[in-house]
Design a protein around this motif. Sequence first.
Motif, PDB file in Angstrom:
ATOM      1  N   ALA A  28       0.848  -1.197   0.000  1.00  0.00           N
ATOM      2  CA  ALA A  28       0.000   0.000   0.000  1.00  0.00           C
ATOM      3  C   ALA A  28       0.881   1.243   0.000  1.00  0.00           C
ATOM      4  N   VAL A  29       1.496   1.543  -1.155  1.00  0.00           N
ATOM      5  CA  VAL A  29       2.444   2.656  -1.213  1.00  0.00           C
ATOM      6  C   VAL A  29       1.783   3.993  -0.870  1.00  0.00           C
ATOM      7  N   ASP A  30       0.484   4.097  -1.064  1.00  0.00           N
ATOM      8  CA  ASP A  30      -0.219   5.336  -0.729  1.00  0.00           C
ATOM      9  C   ASP A  30      -0.368   5.522   0.779  1.00  0.00           C
ATOM     10  N   ARG A  31      -0.117   4.485   1.571  1.00  0.00           N
ATOM     11  CA  ARG A  31      -0.286   4.574   3.026  1.00  0.00           C
ATOM     12  C   ARG A  31       1.035   4.643   3.795  1.00  0.00           C
ATOM     13  N   THR A  32       2.177   4.635   3.112  1.00  0.00           N
ATOM     14  CA  THR A  32       3.460   4.607   3.815  1.00  0.00           C
ATOM     15  C   THR A  32       3.639   5.811   4.738  1.00  0.00           C
ATOM     16  N   GLY A  33       3.037   6.926   4.411  1.00  0.00           N
ATOM     17  CA  GLY A  33       3.137   8.112   5.258  1.00  0.00           C
ATOM     18  C   GLY A  33       2.494   7.934   6.620  1.00  0.00           C
ATOM     19  N   GLU A  34       1.585   6.978   6.739  1.00  0.00           N
ATOM     20  CA  GLU A  34       0.937   6.705   8.026  1.00  0.00           C
ATOM     21  C   GLU A  34       1.866   5.991   8.999  1.00  0.00           C
ATOM     22  N   TRP A  35       2.865   5.285   8.458  1.00  0.00           N
ATOM     23  CA  TRP A  35       3.688   4.408   9.299  1.00  0.00           C
ATOM     24  C   TRP A  35       5.147   4.824   9.388  1.00  0.00           C
ATOM     25  N   SER A  36       5.557   5.825   8.644  1.00  0.00           N
ATOM     26  CA  SER A  36       6.971   6.187   8.597  1.00  0.00           C
ATOM     27  C   SER A  36       7.175   7.628   9.034  1.00  0.00           C
ATOM     28  N   PRO A  37       8.200   7.882   9.828  1.00  0.00           N
ATOM     29  CA  PRO A  37       8.502   9.264  10.191  1.00  0.00           C
ATOM     30  C   PRO A  37       9.145  10.029   9.027  1.00  0.00           C
ATOM     31  N   GLU A  38       9.635   9.315   8.021  1.00  0.00           N
ATOM     32  CA  GLU A  38      10.300   9.932   6.873  1.00  0.00           C
ATOM     33  C   GLU A  38       9.395  10.024   5.647  1.00  0.00           C
ATOM     34  N   ALA A  39       8.706   8.941   5.327  1.00  0.00           N
ATOM     35  CA  ALA A  39       7.902   8.898   4.106  1.00  0.00           C
ATOM     36  C   ALA A  39       6.604   9.680   4.267  1.00  0.00           C
ATOM     37  N   SER A  43       2.381   6.835  -4.789  1.00  0.00           N
ATOM     38  CA  SER A  43       1.313   6.417  -5.698  1.00  0.00           C
ATOM     39  C   SER A  43       1.921   5.543  -6.785  1.00  0.00           C
ATOM     40  N   TRP A  44       1.113   4.642  -7.309  1.00  0.00           N
ATOM     41  CA  TRP A  44       1.568   3.776  -8.392  1.00  0.00           C
ATOM     42  C   TRP A  44       1.702   4.624  -9.645  1.00  0.00           C
ATOM     43  N   ALA A  45       2.730   4.342 -10.448  1.00  0.00           N
ATOM     44  CA  ALA A  45       3.035   5.126 -11.644  1.00  0.00           C
ATOM     45  C   ALA A  45       2.608   4.393 -12.916  1.00  0.00           C
ATOM     46  N   ASP A  46       2.576   5.126 -13.994  1.00  0.00           N
ATOM     47  CA  ASP A  46       2.341   4.568 -15.324  1.00  0.00           C
ATOM     48  C   ASP A  46       1.003   3.839 -15.432  1.00  0.00           C
ATOM     49  N   GLY A  47       0.003   4.284 -14.701  1.00  0.00           N
ATOM     50  CA  GLY A  47      -1.319   3.671 -14.780  1.00  0.00           C
ATOM     51  C   GLY A  47      -1.468   2.374 -14.013  1.00  0.00           C
ATOM     52  N   THR A  48      -0.431   1.974 -13.301  1.00  0.00           N
ATOM     53  CA  THR A  48      -0.488   0.749 -12.505  1.00  0.00           C
ATOM     54  C   THR A  48      -1.398   0.968 -11.304  1.00  0.00           C
ATOM     55  N   PHE A  57       6.460   2.909  -8.708  1.00  0.00           N
ATOM     56  CA  PHE A  57       5.688   3.870  -7.932  1.00  0.00           C
ATOM     57  C   PHE A  57       6.518   5.116  -7.707  1.00  0.00           C
ATOM     58  N   THR A  58       5.851   6.205  -7.410  1.00  0.00           N
ATOM     59  CA  THR A  58       6.491   7.463  -7.073  1.00  0.00           C
ATOM     60  C   THR A  58       6.222   7.712  -5.600  1.00  0.00           C
ATOM     61  N   ALA A  59       7.265   8.092  -4.868  1.00  0.00           N
ATOM     62  CA  ALA A  59       7.135   8.313  -3.435  1.00  0.00           C
ATOM     63  C   ALA A  59       7.686   9.686  -3.069  1.00  0.00           C
ATOM     64  N   CYS A  60       7.260  10.178  -1.932  1.00  0.00           N
ATOM     65  CA  CYS A  60       7.728  11.472  -1.454  1.00  0.00           C
ATOM     66  C   CYS A  60       8.187  11.323  -0.007  1.00  0.00           C
ATOM     67  N   ASN A  61       9.393  11.793   0.271  1.00  0.00           N
ATOM     68  CA  ASN A  61       9.952  11.778   1.622  1.00  0.00           C
ATOM     69  C   ASN A  61       9.992  13.191   2.179  1.00  0.00           C
ATOM     70  N   ARG A  62      10.053  13.298   3.479  1.00  0.00           N
ATOM     71  CA  ARG A  62      10.117  14.611   4.126  1.00  0.00           C
ATOM     72  C   ARG A  62      11.426  15.340   3.834  1.00  0.00           C
ATOM     73  N   CYS A  63      12.541  14.613   3.793  1.00  0.00           N
ATOM     74  CA  CYS A  63      13.853  15.248   3.677  1.00  0.00           C
ATOM     75  C   CYS A  63      14.452  15.152   2.279  1.00  0.00           C
ATOM     76  N   ALA A  64      13.737  14.625   1.315  1.00  0.00           N
ATOM     77  CA  ALA A  64      14.280  14.481  -0.029  1.00  0.00           C
ATOM     78  C   ALA A  64      13.207  14.788  -1.064  1.00  0.00           C
ATOM     79  N   ASP A  65      13.648  14.979  -2.268  1.00  0.00           N
ATOM     80  CA  ASP A  65      12.720  15.206  -3.371  1.00  0.00           C
ATOM     81  C   ASP A  65      12.013  13.911  -3.736  1.00  0.00           C
ATOM     82  N   VAL A  66      11.092  13.998  -4.645  1.00  0.00           N
ATOM     83  CA  VAL A  66      10.348  12.823  -5.122  1.00  0.00           C
ATOM     84  C   VAL A  66      11.323  11.883  -5.821  1.00  0.00           C
TER      85      VAL A  66
END
Length: 70
Positions: A28-39, A43-48, A57-66
Motif C-alpha cells: 500500500a504505497v499510498d499509506r506509507t506516510g501513516e507508518w513512517s517518520p520519513e515517508a 502512488s503507483w506510476a504509469d497507470g499501474t 511507484f512514485t514516493a515522497c519523503n520529508r527530507c528528499a525530493d520525489v
Amino acid sequence: MDAVTGAQAAIALTVQMPREQMWELITAVDRTGEWSPEARGGSWADGTLGPSRGARFTACNRCADVWSAG
C-alpha cells in the motif's frame, strides 16, 4: 552498515496476521506516510493500480525530493 566501524543491526518481528493481509499493507504505497517518520506517501506510476512485475511507484519523503522505485 556503518562506514567507519562496520557495525550492523538486524531486527526480526513476528506479526500475527495472515500473509495476505501483510502483503496488502506492504504494497500500500499510498499509506506509507501513516507508518513512517520519513515517508509522506506514494502512488503507483504509469497507470499501474497495484503491485505487479515491473510496476513502478512514485514516493515522497520529508527530507528528499520525489523519487521512483520499482
